[in-house]
Design a protein around this motif. Structure first.
Motif, mmCIF file in Angstrom:
data_model
loop_
_atom_site.group_PDB
_atom_site.id
_atom_site.type_symbol
_atom_site.label_atom_id
_atom_site.label_comp_id
_atom_site.label_asym_id
_atom_site.label_seq_id
_atom_site.Cartn_x
_atom_site.Cartn_y
_atom_site.Cartn_z
ATOM 1 N N PHE A 97 21.247 -41.153 -58.386
ATOM 2 C CA PHE A 97 21.795 -42.721 -59.134
ATOM 3 C C PHE A 97 20.826 -43.656 -58.831
ATOM 4 N N GLU A 98 20.345 -43.265 -57.352
ATOM 5 C CA GLU A 98 19.225 -44.577 -57.300
ATOM 6 C C GLU A 98 17.966 -44.576 -58.178
ATOM 7 N N LYS A 99 17.498 -43.284 -58.419
ATOM 8 C CA LYS A 99 16.420 -43.378 -59.302
ATOM 9 C C LYS A 99 16.879 -43.849 -60.833
ATOM 10 N N GLY A 100 17.913 -43.728 -61.147
ATOM 11 C CA GLY A 100 18.402 -43.982 -62.523
ATOM 12 C C GLY A 100 17.756 -43.549 -63.682
ATOM 13 N N MET A 101 17.374 -42.145 -63.491
ATOM 14 C CA MET A 101 16.804 -41.290 -64.592
ATOM 15 C C MET A 101 18.112 -40.503 -65.118
ATOM 16 N N ASP A 102 17.454 -39.720 -66.370
ATOM 17 C CA ASP A 102 18.393 -38.952 -67.163
ATOM 18 C C ASP A 102 18.902 -37.726 -66.156
ATOM 19 N N PHE A 103 19.944 -37.226 -65.874
ATOM 20 C CA PHE A 103 20.520 -36.199 -65.229
ATOM 21 C C PHE A 103 21.932 -35.715 -65.458
ATOM 22 N N GLU A 104 22.084 -34.603 -65.292
ATOM 23 C CA GLU A 104 23.628 -34.145 -65.627
ATOM 24 C C GLU A 104 24.360 -33.517 -64.248
ATOM 25 N N ILE A 105 25.550 -34.099 -63.967
ATOM 26 C CA ILE A 105 26.101 -33.543 -63.003
ATOM 27 C C ILE A 105 27.082 -32.295 -63.380
ATOM 28 N N ARG A 106 27.127 -31.249 -62.669
ATOM 29 C CA ARG A 106 28.226 -30.254 -63.101
ATOM 30 C C ARG A 106 28.914 -30.163 -61.932
ATOM 31 N N ASP A 107 30.199 -30.438 -61.830
ATOM 32 C CA ASP A 107 31.155 -30.215 -60.834
ATOM 33 C C ASP A 107 31.295 -28.661 -60.506
ATOM 34 N N VAL A 108 31.321 -28.338 -59.240
ATOM 35 C CA VAL A 108 31.495 -26.763 -59.136
ATOM 36 C C VAL A 108 32.883 -26.823 -58.246
ATOM 37 N N ASP A 109 33.802 -25.903 -58.553
ATOM 38 C CA ASP A 109 35.087 -25.621 -57.947
ATOM 39 C C ASP A 109 34.810 -24.856 -56.880
ATOM 40 N N LEU A 110 34.900 -25.290 -55.555
ATOM 41 C CA LEU A 110 34.522 -24.376 -54.452
ATOM 42 C C LEU A 110 35.593 -23.522 -53.793
ATOM 43 N N PHE A 111 36.734 -23.858 -54.441
ATOM 44 C CA PHE A 111 38.069 -23.074 -54.303
ATOM 45 C C PHE A 111 37.953 -21.585 -55.110
ATOM 46 N N ASN A 112 37.202 -21.822 -56.377
ATOM 47 C CA ASN A 112 37.118 -20.856 -57.087
ATOM 48 C C ASN A 112 35.757 -20.802 -57.818
ATOM 49 N N LYS A 113 34.681 -20.384 -56.883
ATOM 50 C CA LYS A 113 33.336 -20.601 -57.180
ATOM 51 C C LYS A 113 32.842 -19.646 -58.140
ATOM 52 N N PRO A 114 31.907 -20.307 -58.943
ATOM 53 C CA PRO A 114 31.703 -19.221 -60.312
ATOM 54 C C PRO A 114 30.359 -18.274 -59.552
ATOM 55 N N ASP A 115 30.517 -17.263 -60.360
ATOM 56 C CA ASP A 115 29.477 -16.154 -59.941
ATOM 57 C C ASP A 115 28.120 -16.708 -59.838
ATOM 58 N N ASP A 116 27.693 -17.617 -60.719
ATOM 59 C CA ASP A 116 26.273 -17.909 -61.069
ATOM 60 C C ASP A 116 25.952 -18.755 -59.643
ATOM 61 N N ILE A 117 26.786 -19.282 -59.011
ATOM 62 C CA ILE A 117 26.384 -20.356 -57.907
ATOM 63 C C ILE A 117 25.365 -19.235 -56.793
ATOM 64 N N SER A 118 26.046 -18.106 -56.726
ATOM 65 C CA SER A 118 25.343 -17.118 -55.663
ATOM 66 C C SER A 118 24.165 -16.448 -56.303
ATOM 67 N N VAL A 119 24.016 -16.491 -57.512
ATOM 68 C CA VAL A 119 22.814 -16.224 -58.149
ATOM 69 C C VAL A 119 21.504 -17.143 -57.881
#
Ligand SMILES: N[C@@H](CCC(=O)N[C@@H](CS)C(=O)NCC(=O)O)C(=O)O
Length: 202
Positions: free
Chosen positions: A21-43
């Motif tokens: 947000f300081e940089k003010g450029m284009d980005f996407e934030i994807r919320d990750v549910d740490l109680f139900n972590k998707p498999d791709d996080i560990s990949v």
């Protein structure tokens, strides 16, 4: 475009959201549910942790490493000093923040850590180490001088969570909270907060 995989209450993810947000450029934030972590996080991160930054074929983890990359890709406003000597000094400060403070933040963030004695020890260490730091914040506006830097980004999520963690600082640590208010007032800081973080501090 950069994609940040982020935990909605994770202090390390908050650091990266703050820099984006300081940089003010284009980005996407994807919320990750740490109680139900998707498999791709560990990949993407063998440690199974967020934050993770993905940009085309680059996958990065570790909040400070991610933030240095973002800072180099988008130099305005610059959060690491341009001078190599000063830059090396900031890296040392960042390392010491992890060793003296964030190692204890990890304990408090670890949901598996149910031992109240261990948690209390972490709270006490944070209180004592922050109190030792306090006098340094009477001299300058931000941690390393008059300019806002990566060191301020790194410590802010802890200062925001003190009440949430059940840590009360003694009176002599008041300069730290005055310093913290200067960070919390930044528009990018406020924009980067998730709804769950907003309610951690009233
Ligand atoms: N040193 C790492 C720490 C990251 C971290 O501890 N993330 C936590 C959330 S705050 C996590 O993803 N934990 C994995 C889990 O809860 O399963 C960094 O700076 O990025």
């Amino acid at each position: 475009m950069m994609i940040l995989y982020s935990g909605t209450t994770c202090p390390f993810s908050q650091r990266c959201r703050f820099v984006l947000f300081e940089k003010g450029m284009d980005f996407e934030i994807r919320d990750v549910d740490l109680f139900n972590k998707p498999d791709d996080i560990s990949v993407m991160n063998p440690l199974g942790q967020v934050p993770i930054l993905v940009e085309r074929d680059l996958t990065l983890y570790e909040s400070n490493i991610i933030n240095e990359y973002i800072d180099e890709r988008f130099p305005h406003p610059q959060l690491m000093p341009a001078d190599p000597v000063q830059r090396a000094r900031v890296r040392l400060v960042l390392l010491n923040l992890e060793r003296d403070l964030f190692i204890h933040v990890q304990t408090l963030e670890n949901r598996q850590e149910k031992n109240e004695k261990v948690r209390e020890k972490a709270r006490n260490a944070l209180r004592d180490n922050l109190t030792l730091f306090a006098p340094q914040f009477t001299k300058t506006k931000f941690m390393l001088g008059e300019d806002f830097s990566m060191a301020d980004v790194a410590i802010a999520p802890l200062l925001w969570r003190l009440t949430h963690y059940g840590i009360e600082l003694p009176k002599q640590a008041a300069p730290i909270m005055k310093y913290a208010e200067r960070i919390f007032a930044r528009p990018a800081y406020i924009e980067a907060l998730t709804p769950s973080e907003k309610v951690m501090r009233r």
